[in-house]
Design a protein around this motif. Structure first.
Motif, PDB file in Angstrom:
ATOM      1  N   TYR A  61       0.827  -1.211   0.000  1.00 26.30           N
ATOM      2  CA  TYR A  61       0.000   0.000   0.000  1.00 26.30           C
ATOM      3  C   TYR A  61       0.868   1.270   0.000  1.00 26.30           C
ATOM      4  O   TYR A  61       0.493   2.280  -0.581  1.00 26.30           O
ATOM      5  CB  TYR A  61      -0.976   0.005   1.168  1.00 26.30           C
ATOM      6  CG  TYR A  61      -2.051  -1.047   1.057  1.00 26.30           C
ATOM      7  CD1 TYR A  61      -2.964  -1.019   0.007  1.00 26.30           C
ATOM      8  CD2 TYR A  61      -2.158  -2.070   1.989  1.00 26.30           C
ATOM      9  CE1 TYR A  61      -3.954  -1.985  -0.110  1.00 26.30           C
ATOM     10  CE2 TYR A  61      -3.143  -3.038   1.882  1.00 26.30           C
ATOM     11  CZ  TYR A  61      -4.034  -2.997   0.833  1.00 26.30           C
ATOM     12  OH  TYR A  61      -5.006  -3.957   0.718  1.00 26.30           O
ATOM     13  N   ALA A  62       2.030   1.206   0.649  1.00 26.55           N
ATOM     14  CA  ALA A  62       2.954   2.349   0.625  1.00 26.55           C
ATOM     15  C   ALA A  62       3.462   2.580  -0.789  1.00 26.55           C
ATOM     16  O   ALA A  62       3.589   3.731  -1.233  1.00 26.55           O
ATOM     17  CB  ALA A  62       4.111   2.117   1.588  1.00 26.55           C
ATOM     18  N   GLU A  63       3.733   1.510  -1.521  1.00 28.94           N
ATOM     19  CA  GLU A  63       4.192   1.637  -2.912  1.00 28.94           C
ATOM     20  C   GLU A  63       3.085   2.227  -3.790  1.00 28.94           C
ATOM     21  O   GLU A  63       3.343   3.074  -4.652  1.00 28.94           O
ATOM     22  CB  GLU A  63       4.617   0.283  -3.460  1.00 28.94           C
ATOM     23  CG  GLU A  63       5.882  -0.268  -2.834  1.00 28.94           C
ATOM     24  CD  GLU A  63       6.277  -1.599  -3.446  1.00 28.94           C
ATOM     25  OE1 GLU A  63       6.322  -1.691  -4.690  1.00 28.94           O
ATOM     26  OE2 GLU A  63       6.532  -2.543  -2.675  1.00 28.94           O
ATOM     27  N   ILE A  64       1.864   1.772  -3.569  1.00 26.66           N
ATOM     28  CA  ILE A  64       0.720   2.285  -4.338  1.00 26.66           C
ATOM     29  C   ILE A  64       0.495   3.764  -4.018  1.00 26.66           C
ATOM     30  O   ILE A  64       0.287   4.583  -4.917  1.00 26.66           O
ATOM     31  CB  ILE A  64      -0.539   1.441  -4.068  1.00 26.66           C
ATOM     32  CG1 ILE A  64      -0.350   0.039  -4.659  1.00 26.66           C
ATOM     33  CG2 ILE A  64      -1.794   2.124  -4.616  1.00 26.66           C
ATOM     34  CD1 ILE A  64      -1.353  -0.992  -4.181  1.00 26.66           C
ATOM     35  N   GLY A  65       0.554   4.117  -2.735  1.00 26.71           N
ATOM     36  CA  GLY A  65       0.417   5.522  -2.322  1.00 26.71           C
ATOM     37  C   GLY A  65       1.475   6.399  -2.959  1.00 26.71           C
ATOM     38  O   GLY A  65       1.178   7.498  -3.444  1.00 26.71           O
ATOM     39  N   LYS A  66       2.702   5.919  -2.985  1.00 24.67           N
ATOM     40  CA  LYS A  66       3.805   6.670  -3.598  1.00 24.67           C
ATOM     41  C   LYS A  66       3.560   6.848  -5.095  1.00 24.67           C
ATOM     42  O   LYS A  66       3.787   7.943  -5.646  1.00 24.67           O
ATOM     43  CB  LYS A  66       5.122   5.941  -3.341  1.00 24.67           C
ATOM     44  CG  LYS A  66       6.342   6.666  -3.840  1.00 24.67           C
ATOM     45  CD  LYS A  66       7.621   5.897  -3.492  1.00 24.67           C
ATOM     46  CE  LYS A  66       8.835   6.608  -4.048  1.00 24.67           C
ATOM     47  NZ  LYS A  66      10.069   5.858  -3.749  1.00 24.67           N
ATOM     48  N   ALA A  67       3.087   5.801  -5.756  1.00 29.68           N
ATOM     49  CA  ALA A  67       2.792   5.878  -7.197  1.00 29.68           C
ATOM     50  C   ALA A  67       1.686   6.902  -7.467  1.00 29.68           C
ATOM     51  O   ALA A  67       1.797   7.717  -8.390  1.00 29.68           O
ATOM     52  CB  ALA A  67       2.396   4.505  -7.735  1.00 29.68           C
ATOM     53  N   LEU A  68       0.642   6.880  -6.648  1.00 27.84           N
ATOM     54  CA  LEU A  68      -0.444   7.850  -6.809  1.00 27.84           C
ATOM     55  C   LEU A  68       0.043   9.271  -6.581  1.00 27.84           C
ATOM     56  O   LEU A  68      -0.253  10.177  -7.369  1.00 27.84           O
ATOM     57  CB  LEU A  68      -1.597   7.518  -5.861  1.00 27.84           C
ATOM     58  CG  LEU A  68      -2.446   6.319  -6.236  1.00 27.84           C
ATOM     59  CD1 LEU A  68      -3.326   5.894  -5.062  1.00 27.84           C
ATOM     60  CD2 LEU A  68      -3.294   6.614  -7.466  1.00 27.84           C
TER      61      LEU A  68
END
Length: 190
Positions: free
Chosen positions: A179-186
């Motif tokens: 989820y941290a990776e997804i948040g960073k991508a967003l």
């Protein structure tokens, strides 16, 4: 050229210029209504984890339900019906769609209907989709190929697909590192 033809030509030209000017003014006003801080994630039970790990994306409300466009255990049809009831919101900058897991990534679901409803209710928003989770529960045997086919339909409708996917996990209902990776991508594209 006769005087009558000149008058008609000038009248038609004037009407076109006035119409084009009105369109450009309206379009500019509509785009000016967007609030860059209004970036909402909608969908299923994984929505709060996307919210928690992004500095730019949030839920409409922390209380789940139709009015906040997210709820655990719900699928695409529920989300589409909820969006259809939502008031038009031209000031929203982006919508992040988090759906697919509870429907088993069924590419025959009304993806086009959902995307159309979102575009109608959030006419100025950029649309993104977070690829859901599989490898657990009823999705234990779902393949990455099936997931790709599902989100390709969103992509064909102009929705930008976020990488990485939540992916194959034993349980997506916790604050996993993905989820941290997804948040960073967003946060990098909004």
């Amino acid at each position: 050229m006769t005087k009558t033809k000149k008058i008609i030509l000038i009248s038609v030209f004037s009407a076109v210029v006035i119409g084009l000017s009105a369109y450009l003014i309206f379009r500019k006003k509509k785009k000016g209504m967007v609030d860059k801080a209004k970036n909402y994630v909608i969908g299923d039970s994984q929505t709060p984890f996307i919210d928690k790990n992004s500095s730019k994306v949030s839920r409409i409300s922390e209380t789940s339900g139709e009015e906040s466009l997210w709820k655990g255990g719900m699928g695409l049809n529920w989300l589409k019906e909820s969006v259809e009831k939502f008031p038009e919101s031209p000031d929203v900058n982006s919508i992040v769609i988090n759906i697919g897991t509870n429907g088993g990534f069924n590419a025959n679901e009304d993806i086009q209907g959902l995307v159309s409803a979102i575009k109608k209710k959030f006419p100025n928003a950029d649309l993104y989709a977070v690829q859901g989770s599989w490898g657990w529960g009823g999705n234990k045997n779902v393949t990455q190929e099936k997931v790709k086919k599902y989100y390709d339909k969103f992509n064909q409708l102009g929705v930008k697909i976020i990488n990485p996917a939540i992916g194959s996990v034993s349980d997506p209902h916790g604050n996993l590192p993905i989820y941290a990776e997804i948040g960073k991508a967003l946060d990098s594209i909004i």
